[in-house]
Design an enzyme around this catalytic site. Structure first.
Site, PDB file in Angstrom:
ATOM      1  N   ALA A 120       0.851  -2.517   9.231  1.00  0.00           N
ATOM      2  CA  ALA A 120       0.475  -3.783   8.578  1.00  0.00           C
ATOM      3  C   ALA A 120      -1.021  -3.866   8.262  1.00  0.00           C
ATOM      4  CB  ALA A 120       0.898  -4.959   9.449  1.00  0.00           C
ATOM      5  N   HIS A 126       3.347   6.138   4.559  1.00  0.00           N
ATOM      6  CA  HIS A 126       4.246   5.022   4.899  1.00  0.00           C
ATOM      7  C   HIS A 126       5.665   5.544   4.937  1.00  0.00           C
ATOM      8  CE1 HIS A 126       0.995   2.211   4.465  1.00  0.00           C
ATOM      9  NE2 HIS A 126       0.656   2.858   3.360  1.00  0.00           N
ATOM     10  N   ARG A 183       9.071  -3.229  -1.787  1.00  0.00           N
ATOM     11  CA  ARG A 183       9.231  -4.306  -0.812  1.00  0.00           C
ATOM     12  C   ARG A 183       8.414  -5.541  -1.225  1.00  0.00           C
ATOM     13  NH1 ARG A 183       8.390  -1.900   4.969  1.00  0.00           N
ATOM     14  NH2 ARG A 183       9.368  -3.890   5.494  1.00  0.00           N
ATOM     15  N   PRO A 231       0.034  -0.534  14.200  1.00  0.00           N
ATOM     16  CA  PRO A 231       0.805  -1.476  15.020  1.00  0.00           C
ATOM     17  C   PRO A 231       2.303  -1.453  14.756  1.00  0.00           C
ATOM     18  CG  PRO A 231      -0.494  -2.637  13.365  1.00  0.00           C
ATOM     19  CD  PRO A 231      -0.958  -1.206  13.358  1.00  0.00           C
ATOM     20  N   ASN A 232       3.030  -1.613  15.832  1.00  0.00           N
ATOM     21  CA  ASN A 232       4.500  -1.706  15.855  1.00  0.00           C
ATOM     22  C   ASN A 232       5.206  -0.372  15.631  1.00  0.00           C
ATOM     23  OD1 ASN A 232       4.680  -4.620  16.274  1.00  0.00           O
ATOM     24  ND2 ASN A 232       3.828  -4.769  14.210  1.00  0.00           N
ATOM     25  N   ASP A 236     -13.498   0.696   5.976  1.00  0.00           N
ATOM     26  CA  ASP A 236     -14.913   1.032   6.207  1.00  0.00           C
ATOM     27  C   ASP A 236     -15.049   2.224   7.147  1.00  0.00           C
ATOM     28  OD1 ASP A 236     -15.750  -1.002   4.559  1.00  0.00           O
ATOM     29  OD2 ASP A 236     -16.392  -2.350   6.170  1.00  0.00           O
ATOM     30  N   HIS A 266      -2.567  -3.468   4.663  1.00  0.00           N
ATOM     31  CA  HIS A 266      -2.647  -4.551   3.678  1.00  0.00           C
ATOM     32  C   HIS A 266      -3.726  -5.586   4.011  1.00  0.00           C
ATOM     33  CE1 HIS A 266       1.140  -2.605   2.952  1.00  0.00           C
ATOM     34  NE2 HIS A 266       1.640  -3.043   4.096  1.00  0.00           N
ATOM     35  N   GLU A 293      -2.738   8.952   3.563  1.00  0.00           N
ATOM     36  CA  GLU A 293      -2.072   7.706   3.983  1.00  0.00           C
ATOM     37  C   GLU A 293      -0.558   7.914   3.876  1.00  0.00           C
ATOM     38  OE1 GLU A 293      -3.317   4.488   1.482  1.00  0.00           O
ATOM     39  OE2 GLU A 293      -1.766   3.124   2.217  1.00  0.00           O
ATOM     40  N   TYR A 310      13.003   1.743   8.614  1.00  0.00           N
ATOM     41  CA  TYR A 310      12.080   2.748   9.138  1.00  0.00           C
ATOM     42  C   TYR A 310      12.756   3.990   9.724  1.00  0.00           C
ATOM     43  CZ  TYR A 310       8.740  -1.024   8.475  1.00  0.00           C
ATOM     44  OH  TYR A 310       7.971  -2.014   7.920  1.00  0.00           O
ATOM     45  N   ARG A 337      13.146  -0.410  15.758  1.00  0.00           N
ATOM     46  CA  ARG A 337      12.585  -1.439  14.872  1.00  0.00           C
ATOM     47  C   ARG A 337      13.162  -1.267  13.461  1.00  0.00           C
ATOM     48  NH1 ARG A 337       6.731  -1.043  11.945  1.00  0.00           N
ATOM     49  NH2 ARG A 337       6.751  -3.130  11.041  1.00  0.00           N
ATOM     50  N   SER A 386       8.399   3.691   4.701  1.00  0.00           N
ATOM     51  CA  SER A 386       9.174   2.999   3.666  1.00  0.00           C
ATOM     52  C   SER A 386       8.433   3.072   2.330  1.00  0.00           C
ATOM     53  CB  SER A 386       9.380   1.531   4.068  1.00  0.00           C
ATOM     54  OG  SER A 386       8.132   0.859   4.119  1.00  0.00           O
ATOM     55  N   ASN A 398      -0.919   6.237   9.187  1.00  0.00           N
ATOM     56  CA  ASN A 398      -0.022   5.153   8.774  1.00  0.00           C
ATOM     57  C   ASN A 398      -0.598   3.890   9.420  1.00  0.00           C
ATOM     58  OD1 ASN A 398       1.885   3.238   8.301  1.00  0.00           O
ATOM     59  ND2 ASN A 398       3.637   4.504   8.880  1.00  0.00           N
TER      60      ASN A 398
HETATM   61  C1  DQA Z   1       4.678   0.735   6.987  1.00  0.00           C
HETATM   62  C2  DQA Z   1       4.759  -0.318   5.894  1.00  0.00           C
HETATM   63  C3  DQA Z   1       3.947  -1.550   6.256  1.00  0.00           C
HETATM   64  O1  DQA Z   1       4.024  -2.515   5.214  1.00  0.00           O
HETATM   65  C4  DQA Z   1       4.479  -2.158   7.532  1.00  0.00           C
HETATM   66  O2  DQA Z   1       3.683  -3.266   7.919  1.00  0.00           O
HETATM   67  C5  DQA Z   1       4.626  -1.178   8.636  1.00  0.00           C
HETATM   68  C6  DQA Z   1       5.059   0.186   8.337  1.00  0.00           C
HETATM   69  C7  DQA Z   1       5.603   1.941   6.705  1.00  0.00           C
HETATM   70  O3  DQA Z   1       5.438   2.951   7.364  1.00  0.00           O
HETATM   71  O4  DQA Z   1       6.504   1.843   5.858  1.00  0.00           O
HETATM   72  O5  DQA Z   1       4.491  -1.538   9.799  1.00  0.00           O
HETATM   73  O6  DQA Z   1       3.352   1.223   7.031  1.00  0.00           O
END
Ligand code: DQA
Length: 143
Positions: free
Chosen positions: A78, A101, A108, A10-11, A88, A81, A99, A23, A18, A103, A75
């Protein structure tokens, strides 16, 4: 042909606009184009998908179990977490899981320090910005 699925949570569709200080300035399209190119050079088939919906991400992971996908680069944003359901689904996938990320989540807020997905991931890359995806793809293609 070897096949890899890249999943963006998401996002991440908002990348570029953003919080660019966190990012980066690259858009999701920039990142995906780069990955498509690198995969083609390596002779891999690649599919890059983004969803703001947990269930859709799970459906995509489940589909990857059945279509010969060798690896998933994810990735989960959110959902990293919060989502036992994504964990699963990944636990039911037999291939490699990386995985990523953008950032450095460990630098953080404390709620970003825990990842359900890390319980399944074979490798975790954080804090390298968009280069993290490239590094993940390189690792997958090296197998
Ligand atoms: C993220 C880190 C997550 O904590 C955050 O909610 C994101 C992006 C990252 O790519 O740094 O949306 O996964």
């Amino acid at each position: 042909m070897n096949k890899v699925l890249v999943l963006h949570g998401p996002n991440l569709n908002l990348l570029g606009t953003r919080q660019p200080e966190v990012y980066g300035h690259q858009t999701l399209e920039d990142i995906n184009n780069d990955l498509y190119q690198a995969a083609a050079v390596g002779g891999w088939e690649i599919s890059c998908r983004q969803s703001n919906h947990e269930g859709e991400l799970i459906d995509l992971i489940q589909a990857a179990r059945l279509d010969g996908t060798a690896a998933i680069i994810i990735n989960p944003a959110a959902y990293t977490h919060t989502s036992v359901a994504i964990l699963d689904a990944l636990n039911a996938f037999d291939g490699k899981v990386i995985e990523v990320h953008l950032s450095n989540v460990h630098q953080r807020e404390s709620f970003r320090h825990h990842s359900y997905v890390s319980l399944r991931a074979d490798g975790v890359i954080a804090g390298l910005g968009s280069q993290g995806y490239r590094a993940a793809l390189k690792a997958v293609m090296a197998e």
